[in-house]
Design an enzyme around this catalytic site. Sequence first.
Site, PDB file in Angstrom:
ATOM      1  N   TYR A   1     -11.250   1.011  56.864  1.00  0.00           N
ATOM      2  CA  TYR A   1     -12.199   0.631  57.903  1.00  0.00           C
ATOM      3  C   TYR A   1     -11.992  -0.831  58.309  1.00  0.00           C
ATOM      4  O   TYR A   1     -12.453  -1.764  57.649  1.00  0.00           O
ATOM      5  CB  TYR A   1     -13.637   0.840  57.433  1.00  0.00           C
TER       6      TYR A   1
ATOM      7  N   HIS B   1      -9.319   9.330  49.500  1.00  0.00           N
ATOM      8  CA  HIS B   1      -9.588   9.298  50.933  1.00  0.00           C
ATOM      9  C   HIS B   1      -8.570  10.128  51.714  1.00  0.00           C
ATOM     10  O   HIS B   1      -7.401   9.746  51.831  1.00  0.00           O
ATOM     11  CB  HIS B   1      -9.558   7.842  51.415  1.00  0.00           C
TER      12      HIS B   1
END
Length: 350
Positions: free
Chosen positions: A77, A162
Amino acid sequence: MSTGGGRTTDSGTADGTDTTGPTRAPIGGTTAWTTRIAFGAAGIGNLYREVTDAEAERALTTAWDRGIRSFDTAPHYGLGLSERRLGAFLRDRPRDAYTVSTKVGRLLVPAPGATGDDLADGFAVPATYRRAWDFSADGVRRSLEASLERLGLDRVDIVYLHDPDDHAEQALNEAYPALERLRAEGVVRAVGVGMNQTAVPTRFVTDTDIDAVLLAGRYTLLDQSGLAELLPAARRRGVSIVAGGVFNSGLLADPRPGATYDYAAAPPETLARAVRLREICERHGVPLRAAAARFPLGHPAVAGVLIGLRSAAEATDAADLLAHEIPPALWEELRREGHLPAAAPDPGHG
């Protein structure tokens, strides 16, 4: 990296806990927990557009003031920006008053001399790093150590693998055992996998001892595919589901032409379904966003919902959604029209 602490409580306010905020739910059989609404921090990593430091801080402060105490981030992010901003906000808050989850699987490799931005990967930040997929045991440790440095913390509560869609075997055979060791050492409290599909997470639930699945967009008012195998398996195994993507990347927040569904323009038939869902909700005096946020919480495997927030207004709205009264008649009508399967547990009305 150092060992973590024990279970927190909701009593009193000396530790900074807002006892009137969203209630907590445990993660699996661990001492980790989540508030029923958690703060998704991709937005403060400049997802799609720039957010200033001040705007990010106001979003986090508003969420905190409304009782949200669980925060989810990742190196991905904003090439670490989300972790840095979240860490700066949490620096002076009591460590046992909140929980943090981050992710492993993408290492950030410096890209000296690189120009341009990272918008090709969705983030309005300078392209000072490149992402390198790495689900090796060494990669897991290196990723977590770098995350802790950016966060300014000595531990996180939950670590997710992830998006190992194209790396499932390495994630199962190398990354997961590394996380299992970190959990046994007390470096993290809980481990899991975060994905926007159900098949690979179901393998993790049945074949490993993970504690949680961060499931994006697969148990929503528009897509209940997680109900077929993943959620029942998680329930049997005592694995907690954290439901992300409850608005299916925007369509259920504001169904209109051009709205996105699963990160692309919504197909006409899907848009029509979302518009119909909004009509039914409005007839019962309920914002579609409130029904979308509440729906996953009806399943006993779901510990909480994760909502991406980037502003104080969005944080206020998220907290209000949890408190909005939803009449049972709304869920009944959604079932009658075929929008909810009979197997989906009733989320209740309060």
